[in-house]
Design an enzyme around this catalytic site. Structure first.
Site, PDB file in Angstrom:
ATOM      1  CB  SER A  45      -0.902   0.017   1.241  1.00 34.98           C
ATOM      2  OG  SER A  45      -0.119   0.193   2.410  1.00 34.98           O
ATOM      3  CE  LYS A  46      -1.755   5.722  -4.016  1.00 33.79           C
ATOM      4  NZ  LYS A  46      -2.646   6.841  -4.419  1.00 33.79           N
ATOM      5  NE  ARG A  47      -2.099   2.097   5.702  1.00 34.01           N
ATOM      6  CZ  ARG A  47      -3.123   1.574   5.041  1.00 34.01           C
ATOM      7  NH1 ARG A  47      -3.912   2.358   4.330  1.00 34.01           N
ATOM      8  NH2 ARG A  47      -3.357   0.278   5.069  1.00 34.01           N
ATOM      9  CB  SER A  48       4.595   0.280   2.166  1.00 36.90           C
ATOM     10  OG  SER A  48       4.732   0.739   0.833  1.00 36.90           O
ATOM     11  CB  SER A  83       3.633   1.779  -2.494  1.00 37.45           C
ATOM     12  OG  SER A  83       3.194   3.131  -2.464  1.00 37.45           O
TER      13      SER A  83
END
Length: 501
Positions: free
Chosen positions: A271-274, A277
């Site tokens: 996810s973008k939160r990683s 990404s």
């Protein structure tokens, strides 16, 4: 219907169907996700491995998700990674426009949707939001779904015409039969069959007149002569609907290649939160484009041998989509860092220096031997930001604990380190030729005369001049870069620390 589509309406596709044609069709919604970059890369490799054409198409029909500047990001990413398209918005190959919003203005999607209505494969739907929200949920093969009930399929021709004349909002839906099943072939997953009662009557034309992603995709892929469709595994469930559209039009179905999901180390969807990404995230973290492309290629694909380092040209020659795995691919940051380190080691020094200097200047302002420092760290870092922690001691000696002088393997402790430092200090004060070779010869002679191991004699002085347990070079290299005065000053500080202890 405008002129440049007439050939397609007649079915004349011979001019572009003689070789493999793939496409990358991103939506301009922000930075390019690693999964999208892999789709672009695989589509490029599938085409180029067979000397085919690689097409770039911008799918911007979802105006709510459109992000200003995102198209520029797409171009910048494609150019930066070397995935150069043969046709696209800036390279007309005769089947443009290559931007869906521009294609939509011609009325092409509505024209094809109306053809499906005439065939009984689609229908107008005038249901409002309230009615749609009140549709019953159904359980089909253990799955809870809310499926459109075909209410508007049964409207009479007169009712439809009256609604259209009154300007009543509508969508156009695909008409999927409730009985039977739909099958399609995927190059990796084989034959996949889905009961028709699990398929919803998906919307083809939205109430704003724009086509849905799914419908525009099929129409554009056909009109652009796309022979192989490369996309993510998440589109497997939509493929039966795509196939029904191809069959309804009487068009040839392309070869499907669905790529595995990419997960993080915890086997969760990336996810973008990683924080890593997107392609631009990785660039900002100090990764090289060549390493990113190499790494992404191996997220689901394996070569016939055990080779891991590939240039884009080597990937093009070696790539065989039959070797793409069906299992989820894990984004292993440890492996990416290792791979990036291998690319850094093999970089031309001038290119390395150009990329490294911004990080050097963040921690070093003094006039020191930058080239020598960079030579030391070039083979020791995995990403460029690592440079700062490796070299910051050249700017200023950190306040370190004397526990650093104790090293079991080197057989050093506070007492013998103090003795060795004092003796080495007196010797180094008299050195006039402060060069790397002479520093080496001078201290090695001292070590030999004292009858101690090399590590025992060098660990204390390296600790004193660096204040660190790990350094990119040894005592000789560090003192050569620091110069005589600064080296002696730091050794004095080390002696004082040990004496005070």
């Amino acid at each position: 219907m405008i002129e440049w589509y007439e050939g397609f309406l007649k079915g004349d596709m011979s001019n572009i169907m003689s070789k493999i044609r793939t496409r990358f069709a991103p939506s301009p919604t922000g930075r390019m996700h690693v999964g999208n970059l892999r789709t672009a890369l695989y589509a490029y490799l599938v085409a180029k491995h067979e000397d085919g054409d690689f097409i770039l198409r911008i799918e911007d029909t979802d105006q709510e998700r459109y992000v200003e500047g995102a198209v520029d990001i797409i171009y910048r990413t494609m150019e930066g990674t070397g995935l150069i398209h043969d046709e696209g918005p800036d390279k007309d190959g005769g089947v443009g426009p290559y931007v869906q919003s521009e294609r939509q203005k011609s009325g092409i999607y509505l024209e094809y949707a109306k053809q499906l209505i005439e065939k009984g494969e689609a229908y107008y739907c005038f249901c409002d939001k309230e009615r749609l929200d009140n549709l019953k949920e159904e359980v089909v093969d253990g799955k809870t779904i809310r499926r459109y009930d075909k209410h508007c399929l049964h409207l009479s021709k007169e009712e439809i015409e009256a609604n259209l004349a009154a300007g009543k909002p509508y969508v156009i839906r695909q008409n999927v039969p409730l009985e039977g099943e739909t099958s399609f072939e995927d190059e990796l997953y084989g034959t996949i069959t889905v009961p028709n009662n699990e398929l919803d009557d998906m919307i083809l034309i939205k109430s704003d007149g724009y086509p849905t992603y799914n419908f525009a995709n099929v129409v554009d892929d056909h009109l652009m002569g796309i022979t192989h469709v490369v996309r993510g595994q998440e589109y497997l469930s939509s493929s039966p609907k795509y196939n029904r559209l191809y069959q309804a039009f009487g068009w040839e179905v392309p070869v499907y290649i669905h790529c595995p999901t990419i997960t993080n180390e915890n086997h969760e969807k990336l996810s973008k939160r990683s924080g890593h990404s997107s392609y631009e995230d990785l660039l900002e973290q100090g990764f090289l484009t060549e390493a990113i492309v190499n790494f992404v290629a191996l997220l689901g694909w394996s070569p016939e041998d055990n080779q891991e380092i590939f240039s884009l040209e080597e990937l093009t020659k070696a790539f065989n989509y039959k070797h793409i795995s069906k299992s989820p691919a894990v984004f292993d940051m440890v492996k990416l860092r290792w791979m990036n380190g291998e690319y850094i080691k093999n970089m031309d020094f001038d290119k390395f220096k150009e990329k490294a200097l911004p990080y050097v200047k963040e921690v070093i302002t003094k006039d020191v031997k930058i080239d020598e420092i960079l030579e030391l760290v070039k083979t020791r870092i995995e990403v460029f930001p690592d440079i700062k922690d490796h070299i910051d001691f050249f700017e200023e000696l950190p306040d370190y604990d004397i526990a650093l002088y104790t090293h079991k393997k080197m057989k050093t402790n506070s007492e013998n380190s103090l003795e060795i430092l004092k003796e080495e200090y007196e010797i180094l004060k008299g050195v006039e030729d402060w060069s790397l070779d002479n520093l080496h010869d001078t201290l090695m002679e001292y070590i030999a005369n004292k009858g101690i191991k090399n590590g025992t004699g060098l660990w204390p002085v390296r600790t004193a001049v660096s204040g660190k347990q790990m350094t990119p070079g040894g005592a000789f290299e560090i003192m050569d870069i620091l110069g005589k005065d600064e080296s002696l000053r730091r050794i004095e500080i080390g002696i004082e620390k040990l004496q005070n202890a």
